[in-house]
Design an enzyme around this catalytic site. Sequence first.
Site, PDB file in Angstrom:
ATOM      1  N   ASP A 113       0.820  -1.216   0.000  1.00  9.64           N
ATOM      2  CA  ASP A 113       0.000   0.000   0.000  1.00  9.64           C
ATOM      3  C   ASP A 113       0.851   1.263   0.000  1.00  9.64           C
ATOM      4  O   ASP A 113       0.345   2.349  -0.250  1.00  9.64           O
ATOM      5  CB  ASP A 113      -0.983   0.001   1.178  1.00  9.64           C
ATOM      6  N   GLY A 154       9.257 -11.688  -0.856  1.00  8.00           N
ATOM      7  CA  GLY A 154      10.103 -11.064   0.155  1.00  8.00           C
ATOM      8  C   GLY A 154      11.035 -12.052   0.824  1.00  8.00           C
ATOM      9  O   GLY A 154      12.193 -11.719   1.127  1.00  8.00           O
ATOM     10  N   ASP A 201       6.269  -5.533   6.831  1.00  8.16           N
ATOM     11  CA  ASP A 201       4.885  -5.056   6.876  1.00  8.16           C
ATOM     12  C   ASP A 201       4.034  -6.110   6.196  1.00  8.16           C
ATOM     13  O   ASP A 201       3.588  -5.955   5.061  1.00  8.16           O
ATOM     14  CB  ASP A 201       4.809  -3.710   6.159  1.00  8.16           C
ATOM     15  N   SER A 202       3.818  -7.210   6.890  1.00 10.43           N
ATOM     16  CA  SER A 202       3.171  -8.373   6.285  1.00 10.43           C
ATOM     17  C   SER A 202       1.719  -8.475   6.718  1.00 10.43           C
ATOM     18  O   SER A 202       1.265  -7.790   7.627  1.00 10.43           O
ATOM     19  CB  SER A 202       3.897  -9.638   6.722  1.00 10.43           C
TER      20      SER A 202
END
Lengths: 276, 276
Positions: free
Chosen positions: B87, B139, B156-157
Site C-alpha cells: 500500500d 520477500g 509489513d506483512s
Amino acid sequence: MAGLWFTEKQTENFGITMKVNKTLHTEKTEYQMLEMVETAEWGNMLLLDGMVMTSVKDEFVYHEMVAHVPLFTHPNPENVLVVGGGDGGVIREVLKHPSVKKATLVDIDGKVIEYSKKFLPEIAGWLDDPRVEVRVADGFMHIANSENEYDCIMVDSTEPIGPAVNLFTKGFYAGISKALKEDGLFVAQSDNPWFKGELIRNVQRDVREIFPITRLYLANIPTYPSGLWAFTIGSKVYDPLAVSDDSFHDIETKYYTKELHKAAFILPKFVQELLQ
Amino acid sequence: MAGLWFTEKQTENFGITMKVNKTLHTEKTEYQMLEMVETAEWGNMLLLDGMVMTSVKDEFVYHEMVAHVPLFTHPNPENVLVVGGGDGGVIREVLKHPSVKKATLVDIDGKVIEYSKKFLPEIAGWLDDPRVEVRVADGFMHIANSENEYDCIMVDSTEPIGPAVNLFTKGFYAGISKALKEDGLFVAQSDNPWFKGELIRNVQRDVREIFPITRLYLANIPTYPSGLWAFTIGSKVYDPLAVSDDSFHDIETKYYTKELHKAAFILPKFVQELLQ
C-alpha cells in the site's frame, strides 16, 4: 439460543459484534436498559443502554487504570469516593491500597449493583467488604452535599447521555473540588480520542479552570470504542507525573505497573493536539 | 448499494462491523482476495483475505510506528527495505528521513500496489519517488538473496496465513540478520497481545535467538483486532530505548513523537508476561 450475536454501534457507521452464548438478564430499570449476557469471547458482560460497560475478560484494564493512577499519586489516600461504578470493579482495586480506610460507592441505579453481584462476582465481590459503604443515590447530589471530605474521587460513569449527563458539566467538577480535601484529586473516564475528541477537549478545558493540575492519560480497552480510552485527572496539589519511584508499593495487577503509570500520560500527537 | 455493512470476524467470536458506502474493487489475485471499499467511518480501506489492512483515516498510526521507531533508532539509515507493505504507507514515512538514500519495496502481490495507487493515493502516492525501487517479488527470497546490504528492514506483512506464512519463521529472521549490515535492525508487525499472545511469545523467542537486542512495542490501531498492535524489533547494535534526545529531528507526524518512541515500549503487565 444458537447463532446469537450482539452488535454495539459505537458510532453511526462502526461497531463491534460478538457471539452471545445466552442472555442472563434483561431489565428496563428506572434509569436505563440493563442487559447481562454471557459472551463467547469476553465472558459475562454488562451492557447499559446497549453499550458495553464491562466484561470479565478485559475489565481489569479499566478498573486498574481508574483506581491506581490517582491512588498512587496521592501519598496517603484514606477516604475514597466512587461515583457510578455499580459493577464494583473500581472498589475492588481501591481496596488493594492498605491506606484506604473507607471507600464509598454512590451509584444511582441499584439494579446495576444487584445484577453485578449476581452475574459478575469476580468484579462485584468486594462490595460487602467492611471498609465499603454502598449508597444507591444520585452522584451529582452526593457530591453537591459533600465538603472537604475525600482524598480521591473516581467518576466511573456511563457516556454523557441518560443518567450521567450531569457528570460531564463544569458545575459537577466544581462540586468535586469542594467535596475533595485541600490536597485531593479526582479522575473521570473521558471516552475516546478517535470519535469523541470534542468531548475530551471540553472536559479538559472545564477541569483546567478549576484544578491547577489537569492531565489526560490513556489505556487500551478492547471492548470500548476504538480500543483507546481516555481518563481526565484534576488535582489540587499532587502531580501524577511527579510520583517518586519509592512511593509505589506492590499490588497485584494485570495491566497497571509503576512504569505504565507515567507512560500512560505520553500521548499520541493527535491526542496532544486535543488539549491545546 | 445502501444498507451494506462489512464485518471482519477478528476471532471466531468477536469482530468489527462498518458501513460500506460502495465496493470499489474486488479481485482474487494470484495470492489473496483483494477488496477495496469506501467505508463511511474510515474512508477508503484495503482488505486482504477479508482482513482490514489499512484505511485512510487511521493508517497513520501503523505506518508511522513501523517506520519511525527503527529509523530514529539507527543513527544514519541510508538503505532501507520494506517487505510487504504494497500500500506504500511505510515507504511514505521512510522518505521523511533525509538520511535515506534508497528505499526498496518488495511485495509479492503487484495487484496490491496497483490498486493502492488507484484508490489510496494519500498512502501510496510516494511509490514513484526517485529514491524508491518497487519490486514485485517474494520477500522471503529477496531476503535470502541479500547480504550485508540494509540499515533497516521493515516487515509489513499480513497475518501468518496465506502468502505471509514464511515471514513468521526463524529462518526468515536469520535471513534478515544476514541481509542487514553489521549494525542493522529490523521491525516486524506482530499482531496483538489479546488474541495472539502465543504468536508474540514465539516471535520474540525466535528473534531473541538471533538478535542481541530484541524488544516489543505497542500502538493503538482502532481497525485492528483489540485496538492494540504489537511490533517486534531485532537489532544488532542500537537499542531503541537508548536513543538520545538530540538524535531526533522534526518530522511531520500525527501519532509518533519522540516521547512516545520510548513510552511505546512500556508494556502492560499481561504483555510483559508474554515475553518471559
